[in-house]
Design a protein around this motif. Structure first.
Motif, PDB file in Angstrom:
ATOM      1  N   ALA A 214      -0.603   6.987   1.173  1.00 12.44           N
ATOM      2  CA  ALA A 214      -1.533   5.754   0.815  1.00 12.44           C
ATOM      3  C   ALA A 214      -2.740   6.231   1.427  1.00 12.44           C
ATOM      4  O   ALA A 214      -3.175   7.079   2.309  1.00 12.44           O
ATOM      5  CB  ALA A 214      -1.070   5.008   2.099  1.00 12.44           C
TER       6      ALA A 214
ATOM      7  N   ARG B 269      -5.876  -0.192   2.404  1.00 14.94           N
ATOM      8  CA  ARG B 269      -5.016   0.605   1.467  1.00 14.94           C
ATOM      9  C   ARG B 269      -5.680   0.583   0.051  1.00 14.94           C
ATOM     10  O   ARG B 269      -5.863  -0.342  -0.499  1.00 14.94           O
ATOM     11  CB  ARG B 269      -3.659   0.355   1.457  1.00 14.94           C
TER      12      ARG B 269
ATOM     13  N   LYS C 170       7.976   4.027  -4.689  1.00 19.85           N
ATOM     14  CA  LYS C 170       6.932   4.472  -3.804  1.00 19.85           C
ATOM     15  C   LYS C 170       7.258   3.923  -2.369  1.00 19.85           C
ATOM     16  O   LYS C 170       7.836   3.132  -2.075  1.00 19.85           O
ATOM     17  CB  LYS C 170       5.777   3.804  -4.260  1.00 19.85           C
TER      18      LYS C 170
ATOM     19  N   PHE D  21       3.357   1.271   2.315  1.00 15.37           N
ATOM     20  CA  PHE D  21       2.309   1.217   3.453  1.00 15.37           C
ATOM     21  C   PHE D  21       1.755  -0.141   3.380  1.00 15.37           C
ATOM     22  O   PHE D  21       1.650  -0.627   2.373  1.00 15.37           O
ATOM     23  CB  PHE D  21       1.704   2.329   3.011  1.00 15.37           C
TER      24      PHE D  21
ATOM     25  N   ASP E 233       4.151  10.608  -2.476  1.00 16.79           N
ATOM     26  CA  ASP E 233       3.514   9.670  -2.342  1.00 16.79           C
ATOM     27  C   ASP E 233       2.776   9.281  -0.954  1.00 16.79           C
ATOM     28  O   ASP E 233       3.610   9.488  -0.054  1.00 16.79           O
ATOM     29  CB  ASP E 233       3.967   7.960  -2.697  1.00 16.79           C
TER      30      ASP E 233
ATOM     31  N   ASP F 210      -4.994   2.576  -2.464  1.00 23.18           N
ATOM     32  CA  ASP F 210      -3.662   2.947  -3.417  1.00 23.18           C
ATOM     33  C   ASP F 210      -2.898   3.713  -3.004  1.00 23.18           C
ATOM     34  O   ASP F 210      -3.102   4.509  -1.768  1.00 23.18           O
ATOM     35  CB  ASP F 210      -4.388   3.468  -4.703  1.00 23.18           C
ATOM     36  N   THR F 211      -1.480   3.690  -3.520  1.00 20.73           N
ATOM     37  CA  THR F 211      -0.597   4.666  -3.068  1.00 20.73           C
ATOM     38  C   THR F 211      -0.207   5.458  -4.346  1.00 20.73           C
ATOM     39  O   THR F 211      -0.071   4.628  -5.238  1.00 20.73           O
ATOM     40  CB  THR F 211       0.898   3.747  -2.733  1.00 20.73           C
TER      41      THR F 211
END
Length: 91
Positions: free
Chosen positions: A69, A19, A3, A6, A67, A21-22
């Motif tokens: 963020a 953040r 991934k 970030f 992917d 999630d990613t």
């Protein structure tokens, strides 16, 4: 495939964003809609840019789908968690 990396917290437009999630772009866009319906602001960060609004045409014409963020303002962190966990919201 790994991934994208970030930051967990960033300063964006003068506020601290966390953040959430990613995840793949299409899933992140769905979560953004759910958050918006619950009154939580969110922003997506791709490896190339910040995205405040994602017109469907951008996605359909080959916008970045890897992917990303998903960030929410730090002040709305608890609210965002409750919404995506399916907890009822007080009005």
């Amino acid at each position: 495939m790994s991934k994208a990396n970030f930051e967990d917290k960033v300063m964006y437009q003068g506020d601290i964003w966390v953040r959430f999630d990613t995840l793949p772009r299409l899933l992140a866009e769905g979560w953004r809609r759910t958050l918006a319906e619950g009154g939580v602001v969110s922003v997506i960060r791709t490896p190339f840019q910040w995205v405040m609004a994602s017109p469907v045409i951008e996605i359909e014409t080959g916008g970045y789908l890897g992917d990303v963020a998903l960030y929410v303002p730090e002040v709305q962190w608890d609210e965002a968690n409750a919404i995506l966990d399916g907890e009822p919201q007080d009005d």
